[in-house]
Design a protein around this motif. Structure first.
Motif, short mmCIF file in Angstrom:
data_model
loop_
_atom_site.label_atom_id
_atom_site.label_comp_id
_atom_site.label_asym_id
_atom_site.label_seq_id
_atom_site.Cartn_x
_atom_site.Cartn_y
_atom_site.Cartn_z
N PRO A 354 0.85 -1.20 0.00
CA PRO A 354 0.00 0.00 0.00
C PRO A 354 0.88 1.24 0.00
CG PRO A 354 0.05 -0.98 2.18
CD PRO A 354 0.88 -1.87 1.31
N ILE A 355 0.71 2.10 -1.00
CA ILE A 355 1.60 3.22 -1.26
C ILE A 355 0.88 4.53 -0.98
CG2 ILE A 355 2.92 4.41 -3.08
CD1 ILE A 355 3.14 1.62 -4.47
N ILE A 356 1.51 5.42 -0.25
CA ILE A 356 0.96 6.74 0.12
C ILE A 356 -0.52 6.64 0.48
CG2 ILE A 356 2.72 8.10 -1.06
CD1 ILE A 356 0.76 8.52 -3.38
N ALA A 357 -0.84 5.69 1.34
CA ALA A 357 -2.22 5.39 1.69
C ALA A 357 -2.32 5.18 3.20
CB ALA A 357 -2.72 4.15 0.95
N ALA A 358 -2.88 6.15 3.92
CA ALA A 358 -2.88 6.10 5.38
C ALA A 358 -4.10 5.42 5.97
CB ALA A 358 -2.78 7.52 5.93
N ARG A 359 -5.14 5.22 5.21
CA ARG A 359 -6.41 4.77 5.77
C ARG A 359 -6.82 3.45 5.12
NH1 ARG A 359 -10.76 6.36 2.13
NH2 ARG A 359 -9.86 7.39 0.31
N ARG A 360 -8.03 3.00 5.42
CA ARG A 360 -8.66 1.90 4.72
C ARG A 360 -9.83 2.47 3.92
NH1 ARG A 360 -11.31 -1.20 7.68
NH2 ARG A 360 -11.18 -0.21 9.71
N ILE A 361 -10.00 2.02 2.71
CA ILE A 361 -10.99 2.61 1.82
C ILE A 361 -12.40 2.42 2.38
CG2 ILE A 361 -11.37 0.56 0.38
CD1 ILE A 361 -11.31 2.49 -2.05
N GLY A 362 -13.24 3.44 2.22
CA GLY A 362 -14.64 3.36 2.63
C GLY A 362 -15.47 2.74 1.52
N LEU A 363 -15.49 1.41 1.48
CA LEU A 363 -16.06 0.68 0.34
C LEU A 363 -17.20 -0.24 0.73
CD1 LEU A 363 -15.63 -0.27 -2.71
CD2 LEU A 363 -14.14 -2.02 -1.76
N ASN A 364 -17.23 -0.69 1.98
CA ASN A 364 -18.04 -1.85 2.33
C ASN A 364 -19.20 -1.52 3.24
OD1 ASN A 364 -18.70 -4.58 2.21
ND2 ASN A 364 -17.39 -5.12 3.95
N GLY A 420 4.56 9.87 2.46
CA GLY A 420 5.23 11.15 2.53
C GLY A 420 4.54 12.06 3.52
N ALA A 421 5.09 13.27 3.64
CA ALA A 421 4.55 14.22 4.61
C ALA A 421 3.13 14.66 4.26
CB ALA A 421 5.47 15.44 4.70
N ALA A 422 2.78 14.64 2.98
CA ALA A 422 1.42 15.03 2.61
C ALA A 422 0.38 14.15 3.28
CB ALA A 422 1.25 14.99 1.09
N GLU A 423 0.73 12.89 3.53
CA GLU A 423 -0.21 11.99 4.20
C GLU A 423 -0.36 12.33 5.68
OE1 GLU A 423 0.52 11.27 0.71
OE2 GLU A 423 2.17 10.26 1.73
N VAL A 424 0.69 12.91 6.28
CA VAL A 424 0.58 13.37 7.66
C VAL A 424 -0.41 14.53 7.74
CG1 VAL A 424 1.79 14.54 9.55
CG2 VAL A 424 2.88 12.63 8.36
N TRP A 425 -0.26 15.50 6.87
CA TRP A 425 -1.03 16.74 6.97
C TRP A 425 -2.40 16.65 6.33
CZ3 TRP A 425 0.54 20.38 10.21
CH2 TRP A 425 1.85 20.29 10.67
N GLY A 426 -2.58 15.77 5.36
CA GLY A 426 -3.87 15.70 4.67
C GLY A 426 -4.63 14.41 4.84
N GLN A 427 -3.97 13.35 5.33
CA GLN A 427 -4.65 12.05 5.39
C GLN A 427 -4.58 11.40 6.76
OE1 GLN A 427 -3.44 8.38 3.13
NE2 GLN A 427 -4.90 9.12 1.63
N LYS A 428 -4.19 12.18 7.78
CA LYS A 428 -4.28 11.73 9.17
C LYS A 428 -3.43 10.49 9.43
CE LYS A 428 -8.88 13.46 8.38
NZ LYS A 428 -10.29 13.20 8.22
N LEU A 429 -2.27 10.46 8.81
CA LEU A 429 -1.41 9.28 8.80
C LEU A 429 -0.99 8.81 10.18
CD1 LEU A 429 0.59 7.23 7.52
CD2 LEU A 429 2.20 9.13 7.25
#
Length: 705
Positions: A354-364, A420-429
């Motif tokens: 899983p690449i630049i992906a901090a969460r689990r997809i809201g799919l189910n 990357g850092a963008a996942e810290v600031w935008g994706q609640k990593l």
């Protein structure tokens, strides 16, 4: 292009009828699985006849898999609403999914490693040239059932997009299932109507009626990062319509369930939020099972039930599934739901990336919207965001981990994750690193390697050694607005190339990759996301921006939402009882410390960060529009250093100039060479890439008139 709800129902009916007719000769079996494959197009040789390493020439095959699932099998019961899907005469649930296979023409020359890539929002993926040189096989598998990827909304030979066709859930008496759906329109203005966009695609659900008294539309003047909404105005039902309209086709316009038209036009710099009733939800997690089953078929089977040969039969020894951004969140969810094992109890995946992906997809969950990216009121943070079982202290959920199911079945793959850092600031990593109370470093399991790209933007920047600024990025494709600073050029490419080398060897040979590298609380490289705690300097460009206090009170808030009792908050299954959700609490987060230049510490070594030309930010400041002054979603920024001491002092910049740091061009090139040599020794850079970086620095304009 997304189908409307009646079209989804029509496609589901077509699926049931067409597949049943095509597969009439099926013999019932103990396990449901892929039953039939169809090759729609074949290009051999592909890539203009080029030859790759010892693997020789490649070919590509585009096609579809037709399969069925046992709704009562424990491998599938995690699929929300699968018990409400139409069943065939065998009592199974049918699906169809596209695939795109890239393989050596002579499979005896292959490496026997298959990369199963997760397409992002319907875009088909081919196998990169570097993997072809290694003799690898590529499989791009459709999974997203709310986007058919073609304008006809039905499968077609030669289709170049990736998608799945999944069944519709209906009540047991056959009546349609209804539920609440929320959509938002951002920064629209003027008399033209506007569609409801989820990140980059139109929302896939439509109202059951165009009667606006049966929906609620409101505008918001302001929203804080922690979900406090101000200036709420409910728009009377008589003042808007589900319609297409414009200056030449004014309100009430032409009826259209995909757009909203306002009597007085859209006021700029506002959010418009609509809640309506939709029906006929597709059972989207069937696409996850289809993804699993496609991998299992190509790995284990010799032919389908009609004698069509598996084109890579006996040629796949290992499979690594890989996805970036939205697709990476799909990989994390795939593992969490136990889709690492097929219905025959065989392990499907040897590796997962899983690449630049901090969460689990809201799919189910019912009426899910997998295109969303976790802005306000968007799902994706529910349940465990960490690998090993760990308490959810703040939310009070039972202890859990993403690996729980695969650990029970002993089918967990080797895992590499990088951010990357963008996942810290935008994706609640960092919640996935330190828990919901942000008080503990959560240990990594032995089968997981984590690599953090300090100060890096989402997916990495363009690279190179250029002292001049670049283009100002847009914060995303949904009218979010522009950023303030030039795009962050800090690259990930060379490091990812090295990680790919190590991951292949880990899976194929058991050779351990480099140890994980990421900031931690214990090392005091993770701190509160404030300027003081981070040590972030007072940079004039930030002080002059729309948010001079950034990054204080700036990180995208991690919230605990309440959608009612219909949702299982550990697995994020079930349904939302109401929209929008209630914000129960804002959870603490942490961020990496920075050095005196504002560049993060504690990450994987990268040459440009070892020899910086400015401050590389995992965040940017939104310059205009509704979100002015807030984090520019998923974008990073770059604030170049002054070239000379005189320029720096004139601007009041505390950061040393290029002249003060490096003296002259050759000194800079020598520093790049020394950094590259050290990083090669650490295993995070291949020698060929190191040589190319030194050559690029030598040819650059750094202190080079």
């Amino acid at each position: 292009m997304l189908p409307n709800v009646p079209e989804l129902v029509r496609r589901s009916a077509l699926l049931s009828g067409a597949v049943a007719a095509a597969l009439l000769a099926w013999t019932p079996s103990a396990q449901a699985r892929v039953k039939k494959i169809v090759i729609d197009t074949k290009v051999s040789p592909a890539f203009n006849g080029a030859s790759f390493g010892t693997a020789g020439q490649y070919e590509t095959l585009a096609g579809r898999v037709f399969g069925e699932l046992d709704p009562n099998d424990p491998h599938n019961t995690i699929i929300n609403d699968i018990e409400l899907a139409t069943r065939n005469p065998n009592g199974k649930v049918e699906y169809m999914a596209t695939f795109f296979l890239v393989k050596p023409i002579d499979m005896s020359k292959s490496s026997h490693l298959m990369w199963q890539d997760v397409p992002n929002r319907g875009g088909r993926i081919t196998l990169a040239a570097a993997s072809r040189i290694d003799g690898d096989i590529g499989l791009s598998s459709g999974w997203q059932g709310d986007d058919s990827g073609d304008t006809a909304h039905q499968p077609a030979p030669g289709n170049t997009n990736a998608y799945a066709v999944v069944p519709i859930a209906r009540n047991r008496d056959g009546s349609p299932i209804k539920g609440f759906v929320m959509g938002r329109i951002l920064n629209a203005s003027g008399p033209n109507s506007s569609p409801i966009i989820e990140h980059s695609n139109p929302i896939p659900y439509k109202p059951v009626t165009l009667d606006t008294t049966q929906a609620r539309l409101e505008s918001h003047d302001h929203e804080t990062i922690d979900g406090v909404v101000n200036g709420v105005t409910v728009i009377p039902s008589s003042d808007w319509a589900w319609a297409s309209c414009s200056a030449t086709n004014p309100f009430p316009g032409t009826p259209d369930p995909t757009q909203i038209c306002l009597k007085n036009g859209f006021a700029p710099n506002k959010v418009h939020q609509v809640v309506f009733t939709a029906q006929d939800p597709p059972i989207l997690a069937v696409g996850s099972a289809a993804f699993r089953d496609a991998a299992s078929f190509f790995k284990y089977e010799t032919q389908d039930d009609f004698g069509t040969p598996n084109p890579v039969a006996g040629g796949i020894s290992w499979i690594i599934t890989r996805g970036s951004s939205q697709s990476g969140t799909f990989v994390r969810q795939l593992i969490h739901y136990g889709f690492t094992q097929d219905e025959a109890n065989r392990q499907v995946y040897d590796g997962a990336w899983p690449i630049i992906a901090a969460r689990r997809i809201g799919l189910n969950f019912r009426f899910a919207k997998p295109d969303l990216v976790m802005k306000l009121y968007e799902a994706g943070s529910e349940g465990p965001l960490w690998w090993h079982q760990f308490p959810d202290h703040a939310r009070g959920l039972p202890p859990g981990g993403i690996l729980d199911r695969c650990e029970r079945s002993k089918t967990c793959p080797k895992i590499v994750e990088h951010f990357g850092a963008a996942e810290v600031w935008g994706q609640k990593l960092t919640t996935g690193w330190v828990g919901t109370d942000a008080k503990n470093d959560i240990p990594l399991p032995k089968n997981v390697r984590r690599y953090y790209f300090a100060s890096s933007p989402h997916g990495g920047g363009r690279g190179g050694f250029n002292v001049d600024g670049g283009n100002i990025p847009q914060c995303n494709s949904n009218n979010y607005g522009p950023g303030t600073f030039p795009s962050n050029p800090l690259p990930q490419t060379q490091t990812v190339t090295a990680l790919r080398f190590h991951f292949r060897n880990w899976v194929m040979k058991g050779t351990l990759p480099p140890d994980s590298v990421y900031p931690t609380l214990a090392a005091k490289t993770l701190v509160a996301p404030t300027k003081a705690a981070m040590g972030f300097p007072d940079i004039p460009a930030v002080l002059a921006s729309a948010n001079p206090d950034a990054p204080n009170n700036f990180i995208q808030a991690m919230m605990q939402y309440d959608w009612g009792s219909g949702l299982d908050y550990s697995d994020n299954t079930g349904h939302h009882s109401f929209e929008p959700p209630i914000v129960r609490r804002v959870l603490n987060q942490v961020a990496p410390r920075t050095d005196r230049d504002g560049n993060e510490i504690g990450g994987v070594p990268v040459v440009l960060l070892q020899a910086p030309l400015g401050t590389y930010l995992g965040w940017n400041v939104t310059a205009t529009g509704f979100h002015k002054g807030k984090v520019c979603n998923y974008q990073g920024g770059w604030i170049p250093f002054a070239k000379t001491q005189a320029e720096r002092l004139a601007n009041g910049d505390p950061r040393l100039s290029l002249e003060e740091r490096y003296g002259n061009h050759q000194n800079y090139v020598d520093l790049v060479g020394a950094a590259a040599k050290k990083i090669v020794a650490q295993g995070f850079l291949l020698q060929a890439d190191a040589d190319a970086l030194v050559a690029a620095a030598a040819a650059s304009n750094v202190l080079n008139p």
